[in-house]
Design an enzyme around this catalytic site. Structure first.
Site, PDB file in Angstrom:
ATOM      1  N   GLU A 326      59.005  67.117 -27.057  1.00  0.00           N
ATOM      2  CA  GLU A 326      59.082  66.396 -25.779  1.00  0.00           C
ATOM      3  C   GLU A 326      59.937  65.161 -25.992  1.00  0.00           C
ATOM      4  O   GLU A 326      59.436  64.036 -26.020  1.00  0.00           O
ATOM      5  CB  GLU A 326      57.680  66.015 -25.288  1.00  0.00           C
ATOM      6  CG  GLU A 326      56.816  67.215 -24.922  1.00  0.00           C
ATOM      7  CD  GLU A 326      55.410  66.840 -24.468  1.00  0.00           C
ATOM      8  OE1 GLU A 326      55.027  65.656 -24.622  1.00  0.00           O
ATOM      9  OE2 GLU A 326      54.695  67.712 -23.964  1.00  0.00           O
ATOM     10  N   GLU A 447      54.027  74.837 -24.043  1.00  0.00           N
ATOM     11  CA  GLU A 447      52.704  74.211 -23.967  1.00  0.00           C
ATOM     12  C   GLU A 447      52.199  74.254 -22.543  1.00  0.00           C
ATOM     13  O   GLU A 447      52.938  73.949 -21.597  1.00  0.00           O
ATOM     14  CB  GLU A 447      52.725  72.751 -24.435  1.00  0.00           C
ATOM     15  CG  GLU A 447      52.897  72.556 -25.919  1.00  0.00           C
ATOM     16  CD  GLU A 447      52.769  71.098 -26.326  1.00  0.00           C
ATOM     17  OE1 GLU A 447      52.112  70.312 -25.594  1.00  0.00           O
ATOM     18  OE2 GLU A 447      53.337  70.725 -27.372  1.00  0.00           O
TER      19      GLU A 447
END
Length: 521
Positions: A326, A447
């Site tokens: 991320e 995710e």
């Protein structure tokens, strides 16, 4: 150092999803389940063939190779046009190198077997001649060996005709070759992938594999995971395992060896494995995708991926590389808003660096599936500003914990999933389809998930199962893959995303696991 009881990504999340103005859903009727050419594609050989029809999408235009006017007669020009799912846009790359349009029964043909620049491409009776033979390159090129020239779009607008031209590696000569499966799961590579699972808070722990409270990964763990999931994402943090800094940023060989041991256990169970760069980016870590930080970030990123690519080059196509986790500014700046113009250019540069570095190592990395990531793995503004590098076998990684008020324990602490908030994760999936899967670029939700909370004297795992299977099912209709987050924490309350009890090597939440397996198919 992060608390060993919390996943660094999870406890920093905020309910930005609730503040976002959601886009209306993209029309589904026009969306076919698409994905990039199979990982078995080998440049210059007939092994590039797919056995089922699908689209061929121009990476410059985002438009599909199309039989003009849906024509089926000999001599019908082949062009590009907005992807619409019709038979005029279905193509089958066959073992002999020909490209068949099943609707007409005719093949993509270089007019009059021409070899000169500008010779146009048409439909013609399949005849096995050199004018109808094509090879699929790892860079996305479709080459006609007879002429030595590449399939070329003479423009990017609707109705731009196709021709052959000197191979230049340009975007108008880069194609995504898709083949649909009977289950709608994408081409023959991605249709093999079903339910996905994360080995979270182990190799990604910033202080060592076991320092966030999980035991060392064992083969019995991997064997059990493989009974329910056939895709495993292994998040990896590298910075604590470098034996030298600039300019080489050398990774400890023993760390590589330990990671390879686990990768090989999974591959021996016929699993697909995704490894990445995880907590090296975010917070105050070094992988900062901003203009001011790139002078440090880019050299270290390039050096690290060069080592990873070389070390794992001997692995077959069951191993995938994911560029980052991320990526975000120092202290997580605007991660949940998708970044700013100061981030988007650097992110796109890093993703292109990733592809360039891995492909340059050759061997199995020439056609290995590579997964690029927008700022924050954000499915809205971050994804909107992602430039996917040209070439074959490139997918996109996104995350959704949407709505965070259900996925976490924060107020209003929703405990049940009755379908009234389906539109929130659906909005993420729809945007990913609009931007990527409708253009032939695979998406994997590397995710997603929700913590298990106290509920009615027990827990709400049944509600979590409904939430997670809804996302899996909804994403599946677009050919998008889902990889549930498991951090190994199997209690009830904040940050309890664990499905597998890694100490006892038993499923802690078999109801969720079984539901995910059934939904993924």
């Amino acid at each position: 150092m992060q608390s060993p009881h919390q996943h660094p990504d999870r406890h920093r999340r905020r309910p930005w999803y609730l503040r976002r103005v959601w886009r209306t859903a993209v029309a589904l009727a026009a969306a076919t389940v698409l994905s990039i050419a199979t990982a078995s594609l080998v440049s210059g050989t007939a092994s590039a063939a797919t056995n089922t029809p699908g689209t061929i999408v121009g990476q410059q235009s985002g438009r599909c190779v199309d039989s003009q006017g849906a024509g089926t007669a000999n001599g019908t020009p082949v062009q590009i046009y907005d992807c619409n799912g019709t038979g005029a846009q279905q193509w089958q790359v066959r073992a002999d190198g020909s490209i068949l349009n099943p609707g007409s029964g005719r093949c993509v043909d270089v007019t009059a077997a021409g070899t000169a620049n500008g010779t146009r491409v048409q439909l013609y009776d399949c005849n096995g001649t050199a004018a109808q033979r094509w090879t699929v390159g790892a860079n996305g090129a479709l080459t006609n060996p007879n002429s030595g020239r590449c399939l070329d779009a003479n423009g990017s607008a609707n109705s731009s005709y196709l021709q052959i031209w000197d191979c230049a590696g340009t975007a108008n000569q880069s194609w995504t070759v898709n083949g649909s499966s009977d289950t709608g799961g994408g081409n023959s590579f991605w249709s093999q992938i079903h339910a996905g699972w994360n080995l979270g808070n182990s190799f990604d722990a910033t202080c060592g594999e076991t320092c966030w409270g999980n035991p060392a990964t064992t083969k019995p763990m991997i064997d059990l995971i493989a009974t329910k999931f056939n895709y495993i994402r292994i998040p990896v943090t590298w910075s604590g395992h470098m034996t030298s800094g600039a300019p080489n940023y050398t990774v400890d060989p023993s760390y590589f060896a330990r990671l390879k041991q686990v990768v090989d256990w999974a591959i021996s169970d016929n699993m697909f494995v995704d490894i990445n760069i995880h907590h090296d980016g975010g917070g105050d870590s070094w992988l900062i995708p901003s203009t001011g930080a790139m002078s440090r970030t880019e050299p270290e990123f390039v050096a690290l991926w060069k080592q990873i690519a070389n070390y794992f080059n001997g692995e077959g196509n069951h191993l995938l590389f994911e560029a980052m986790n991320e990526p975000q500014d120092a202290n997580g700046g605007n991660r949940y808003g998708g970044g700013t113009s100061d981030n988007w250019g650097p992110i796109n540069t890093l993703n292109q660096d990733f592809v360039n570095v891995v492909r340059a190592t050759g061997g199995n990395n020439s056609s290995r599936w590579l997964i690029v990531v927008p700022y924050g793995a954000n499915a809205q503004t971050g994804a909107d500003n992602l430039t996917v590098p040209a070439g074959a076998n490139i997918a996109v990684s996104l995350h959704t914990y949407n709505p965070w008020a259900f996925a976490s324990t924060t107020a209003p602490n929703y405990l049940t999933w009755d379908g009234s908030m389906n539109y929130l994760p659906d909005g993420d999936v729809n945007n990913a389809n609009r931007l990527f899967t409708s253009r032939g670029i695979p998406v994997t939700w590397t995710e997603f998930g929700a913590t298990v909370k106290p509920y009615n004297g027990g827990d709400n795992s049944a509600e979590v199962a409904k939430f997670e299977t809804h996302i899996t099912t909804y994403a599946k209709q677009f050919g998008q893959k889902t990889v549930v987050w498991d951090n190994g924490y199997t209690g009830v309350g904040d940050d309890q995303f664990g499905l597998l009890n890694r100490t006892t090597v038993q499923w802690q939440r078999p109801n969720i696991v079984n539901a995910l397996q059934a939904a993924a198919g």
